[in-house]
Design a protein around this motif. Structure first.
Motif, PDB file in Angstrom:
ATOM      1  N   ILE A  57      12.002   2.250   4.149  1.00 23.79           N
ATOM      2  CA  ILE A  57      10.547   2.155   4.164  1.00 23.79           C
ATOM      3  C   ILE A  57      10.165   0.686   4.218  1.00 23.79           C
ATOM      4  CG2 ILE A  57       8.422   2.571   2.864  1.00 23.79           C
ATOM      5  CD1 ILE A  57       9.874   4.996   1.596  1.00 23.79           C
TER       6      ILE A  57
ATOM      7  N   SER B  94       2.363   7.936   7.268  1.00 24.46           N
ATOM      8  CA  SER B  94       1.871   7.775   5.898  1.00 24.46           C
ATOM      9  C   SER B  94       2.554   8.671   4.882  1.00 24.46           C
ATOM     10  CB  SER B  94       0.365   8.059   5.851  1.00 24.46           C
ATOM     11  OG  SER B  94       0.103   9.403   6.254  1.00 24.46           O
ATOM     12  N   SER B  95       3.483   9.528   5.309  1.00 26.23           N
ATOM     13  CA  SER B  95       4.087  10.478   4.371  1.00 26.23           C
ATOM     14  C   SER B  95       5.598  10.489   4.485  1.00 26.23           C
ATOM     15  CB  SER B  95       3.553  11.892   4.635  1.00 26.23           C
ATOM     16  OG  SER B  95       4.073  12.385   5.865  1.00 26.23           O
ATOM     17  N   GLY B  96       6.232  11.068   3.461  1.00 25.30           N
ATOM     18  CA  GLY B  96       7.676  11.220   3.497  1.00 25.30           C
ATOM     19  C   GLY B  96       8.112  12.147   4.611  1.00 25.30           C
TER      20      GLY B  96
ATOM     21  N   GLU C 277       7.329   8.135  -3.976  1.00 24.27           N
ATOM     22  CA  GLU C 277       6.810   9.397  -3.445  1.00 24.27           C
ATOM     23  C   GLU C 277       7.218   9.585  -1.985  1.00 24.27           C
ATOM     24  OE1 GLU C 277       4.343  12.210  -1.443  1.00 24.27           O
ATOM     25  OE2 GLU C 277       4.284  10.047  -1.076  1.00 24.27           O
ATOM     26  N   LEU C 278       7.119   8.537  -1.184  1.00 22.31           N
ATOM     27  CA  LEU C 278       7.519   8.623   0.217  1.00 22.31           C
ATOM     28  C   LEU C 278       9.006   8.942   0.337  1.00 22.31           C
ATOM     29  CD1 LEU C 278       5.625   5.514   1.679  1.00 22.31           C
ATOM     30  CD2 LEU C 278       5.072   7.915   2.083  1.00 22.31           C
ATOM     31  N   HIS C 279       9.809   8.249  -0.450  1.00 23.23           N
ATOM     32  CA  HIS C 279      11.256   8.442  -0.392  1.00 23.23           C
ATOM     33  C   HIS C 279      11.640   9.854  -0.820  1.00 23.23           C
ATOM     34  CE1 HIS C 279      15.545   7.266  -0.800  1.00 23.23           C
ATOM     35  NE2 HIS C 279      15.524   8.111  -1.810  1.00 23.23           N
TER      36      HIS C 279
ATOM     37  N   VAL D  76       5.198   1.454   7.241  1.00 27.67           N
ATOM     38  CA  VAL D  76       3.996   2.056   6.664  1.00 27.67           C
ATOM     39  C   VAL D  76       2.999   0.946   6.347  1.00 27.67           C
ATOM     40  CG1 VAL D  76       3.073   3.444   4.767  1.00 27.67           C
ATOM     41  CG2 VAL D  76       5.353   3.946   5.694  1.00 27.67           C
TER      42      VAL D  76
ATOM     43  N   ARG E 175      -1.104   3.335   4.019  1.00 30.00           N
ATOM     44  CA  ARG E 175      -0.808   3.952   2.715  1.00 30.00           C
ATOM     45  C   ARG E 175      -0.747   2.914   1.597  1.00 30.00           C
ATOM     46  NH1 ARG E 175       1.880   8.799   1.269  1.00 30.00           N
ATOM     47  NH2 ARG E 175       1.422   9.141  -0.928  1.00 30.00           N
TER      48      ARG E 175
ATOM     49  N   TYR F 110      -2.447  14.501  -0.550  1.00 23.19           N
ATOM     50  CA  TYR F 110      -1.915  13.168  -0.773  1.00 23.19           C
ATOM     51  C   TYR F 110      -2.377  12.660  -2.141  1.00 23.19           C
ATOM     52  CZ  TYR F 110      -0.620  13.110   4.104  1.00 23.19           C
ATOM     53  OH  TYR F 110      -0.046  13.416   5.308  1.00 23.19           O
TER      54      TYR F 110
END
Length: 350
Positions: free
Chosen positions: A18, A199-201, A330-332, A217, A220, A314
């Motif tokens: 990331i 913006s998300s995992g 959170e993304l990971h 990213v 975010r 989200y």
């Protein structure tokens, strides 16, 4: 936190692929450092005020009083190429501070600045060398960056990207496979990162399965407490709906950052007027942050299904002050969950 292993994470020795985008007016020493501490990799941008002081902030947070810093610095090629540009001194300042990487984008002569980085490393005897990231918007640009300039990391930026982008770029979902097809691993090509509206995992997991080595990213992280965005700007992103992000140079005109190469956006006089008033009043409906392709940083990732950002979809976006570590985690974790779930889709024939 478990690790996600790619060519990119191995190159940098990090836990998760990331990357914090270098966002002018937002990505300072605190934002970049906390992303790196959380296991990703953070870039700061010279557009933040007191660029020199941001290195002191980073050293304090990272507990690195001297020597190399595990963060990067991003530069716009066209700003470096202006006559008597002060940005050249800022690039040299970043190199003197031992940043791990330099990110270059949007220039007519990026090879010149890549050579400057290489010469600095040679003269200083720096080891490991400064990694060079180059942002590309087409396969042709990727081929030049990989085989002519021999950069270390390619950032394939799709048309969805916030901040500034190229009007000729395809969607990132198309661009990344095109670049990977043109630059197979067997050719010795550098790792490719996906960028643009991510913006998300789940986004990260999707591009990892496509063959990308990581994801960049931006939007975010604008809501993190370490972000230098104002409260009004953060509220505007939280309240964003489909159509809130527009292509415009109006934001650049407001901030005095005009002079972009051709093909990077379109002027919208009406938006310029609205944003000028909104920024003065601190109005989240019209402040200068939802400028898709303009000086405003937030892009398509700021809107979700025309409903704005909700706690259901989200949760970290609702609060204007999540920490970078929360966001990276959170993304990971979401990416790992998606990757593990997808593994059950493949099985042996009965």
């Amino acid at each position: 936190m478990s690790t996600i292993q790619t060519d990119f994470t191995r190159l940098l020795g990090i836990r998760t692929p990331i990357v914090l985008a270098p966002m002018s007016g937002a990505s300072g020493g605190a934002l970049a450092s906390e992303v790196s501490l959380a296991g990703g990799f953070g870039f700061l941008a010279p557009g933040v005020e007191n660029f020199r002081d941001e290195f002191d902030v980073a050293r304090s947070i990272l507990n690195v009083p001297s020597g190399p810093l595990p963060i990067g610095a991003g530069f716009l090629g066209w700003k470096l190429e202006e006559a008597r540009s002060p940005h050249v001194a800022l690039l040299e300042l970043a190199l003197e501070n031992g940043v791990r990487a330099i990110w270059l984008s949007f220039g007519e002569d990026l090879g010149r600045w890549i050579e400057l980085v290489r010469i600095h490393d040679e003269k200083s005897g720096k080891s490991p060398k400064t990694l060079v990231f180059v942002q590309v918007n087409s396969v042709d640009e990727a081929l030049i960056a990989a085989y002519t300039w021999k950069v270390d990391v390619l950032v394939a930026q799709g048309i969805e990207s916030g901040g500034h982008g190229s009007s000729h770029a395809p969607p990132v979902l198309n661009l990344v496979p095109q670049v990977l097809s043109a630059l197979p691993p067997s050719s010795g090509a550098p790792p490719v990162l996906a960028a643009g509206g991510l913006s998300s995992g789940a986004h990260l997991a999707a591009f990892l399965t496509l063959g990308a080595a990581g994801a960049v990213v931006g939007t975010r992280f604008l809501l993190a407490e370490e972000s230098q965005y104002s409260d009004a700007q953060k509220r505007a992103i939280i309240a964003a709906k489909a159509g809130s992000a527009v292509r415009s140079f109006a934001f650049d005109e407001l901030r005095g950052t005009t002079g972009w190469p051709a093909g990077r956006g379109a002027d919208v006089a009406r938006i310029k007027e609205q944003v000028g008033e909104g920024s003065k009043k601190g109005d989240p409906d019209t402040c200068d942050c939802l400028g898709w392709y303009g000086g405003g940083t937030a892009g398509q990732a700021s809107a979700r299904e025309g409903k704005g950002v909700t706690r259901t979809s989200y949760p970290l976006w609702v609060d204007c002050t999540p920490t970078n570590k929360d966001i990276v985690r959170e993304l990971h974790d979401a990416a790992v969950a998606r990757l593990e779930a997808s593994s059950v889709l493949v099985g042996d024939d009965a």
